[in-house]
Write an enzyme that holds these catalytic residues in place. Sequence first.
Site, PDB file in Angstrom:
ATOM      1  N   ASP A  38       0.801  -1.235   0.000  1.00  0.00           N
ATOM      2  CA  ASP A  38       0.000   0.000   0.000  1.00  0.00           C
ATOM      3  C   ASP A  38       0.830   1.280   0.000  1.00  0.00           C
ATOM      4  OD1 ASP A  38       0.696  -1.030   2.543  1.00  0.00           O
ATOM      5  OD2 ASP A  38      -0.858   0.113   3.562  1.00  0.00           O
ATOM      6  N   GLU A  97      -0.677  -2.341   5.215  1.00  0.00           N
ATOM      7  CA  GLU A  97       0.286  -2.303   6.325  1.00  0.00           C
ATOM      8  C   GLU A  97       0.209  -0.966   7.054  1.00  0.00           C
ATOM      9  OE1 GLU A  97       3.319  -1.742   8.960  1.00  0.00           O
ATOM     10  OE2 GLU A  97       3.260  -0.521   7.153  1.00  0.00           O
TER      11      GLU A  97
HETATM   12 ZN   LIG Z   1       4.913   3.432   6.439  1.00  0.00          ZN
HETATM   13 ZN   LIG Z   2       6.347   0.948   5.453  1.00  0.00          ZN
END
Ligand SMILES: [Zn+2]
Ligand SMILES: [Zn+2]
Length: 441
Positions: free
Chosen positions: A106, A172
């Site tokens: 991401d 994440e």
């Molecule tokens: Zn980050």
């Molecule tokens: Zn990262």
Amino acid sequence: MRVVRSMITAVACLVAAAAAQAAGKPSDAEIAALVARHASARIAQRQDMHQNPELSNRETRTGALVAAHLESLGIEVQAGVAHTGVVGILRGGRPGPTIAVRADMDGLPVTEQTDYPFKSTVRSTYLDKDVGVMHACGHDVHTAALLGTASMLAEIRDRLPGTVMFIFQPAEEGVPAGERGGARMMVEDGIFEMMKPDAVIAFHTNGAPPDDAGDNERLGIVAYSPGPAFAAATRWEATVKGRQAHGSTPHLGVDPIVAASGIVMALQTIRSRVLPPLSDNVITVAIFRSGERHNIIPESATLAGTIRTFDDETLATIEARIREIFDGHTKAAHATYELDFHTGHPMTVNDAELTARLVPTLERLLGRDRVRLAPPITGSEDFSYFSQLVPGFYFRLGVVPEGKVSGGHHTSTFYAADESVPIAMRLMTSLVVDFLSAGKP
Ligand SMILES: [Zn+2]
Ligand SMILES: [Zn+2]
């Protein structure tokens, strides 16, 4: 005749040796040659992903290209794991252990201001606001490097003694409010029930800005922390409730701003006066909101922040003391309060045995002076959901070349060199090969 026969024997021996080598563990030189062959295609893919970043839990384009790439290599693919995640299984030609390698996919709501020719101009909506989207944490490098690692390992699959599990995870950076996602969701949805690896490894780009702490962000330098590597993160939110009054008659109300201000200052004493001086932790107040107008004492004040810790006992002490401070201060001010703690990612711990087993590979490839011990950092990583279940090793790879300055992670001028992709491909491939070749841990 004798001479000819001994020559034939010698040639036969050479051929046999070459065959044995071809069937056995790939050498560092062979892996370097594979990197040289695969690098440019994966750098092109990195640039493409950089130009087309996607926010957490929205990585549909990235997930699709990851799945297509793994499928093209003949790797067993499961797509749509935890929304957009992809898991690939590569079975080696010989029996052996299983190792999982993980990358995150991401980007972030940051408007890019780098001088890359492949800079992102993508816009999206985040928290109801129109925002630029950028790979400002280097997850494009992680994904491209792991795709390269997959290409290389697929080419030598017959010689691999064991299985490689590729984990490409979404979100994440954090799951949008009201959604599930990330490493936690992948684990909850059972990826390790499908196949439980003997170890899980990952790396993160280090694109830190220049500082006095050293030059670990320089391209090709590895830093790692044996034991705790990233902190546990705990979010807290509180409301201090007073009683509204005219700004000219404070004695007729209960001022939540003054009460909350006292609380903010008192929170600083937990670190400085309650916990031992060498205890590693952070207590941050990041939100302090109150009031509508200059002549109204407001009804309430909202506070929120984050706690970072490296052990459960410290976290318990901090939570208890925060509650006592809210209790005491609001009581003295005749105010009331509500306080909630939300457990975030657990601490990321590098497994001692696995670290000792893998670090020599990095030292052999890079030289000992370029593989450095580093103190744990107070950021948090959802890799911890994987490494809680199986031994994990996580290192940071410098990605800033000489002559370049990166603005740091999560900034509009975060910079990671293209060359970090082939460097990471070589490191990850060699770590996998060495781990599998050493047999069951
Ligand atoms: Zn980050
Ligand atoms: Zn990262």
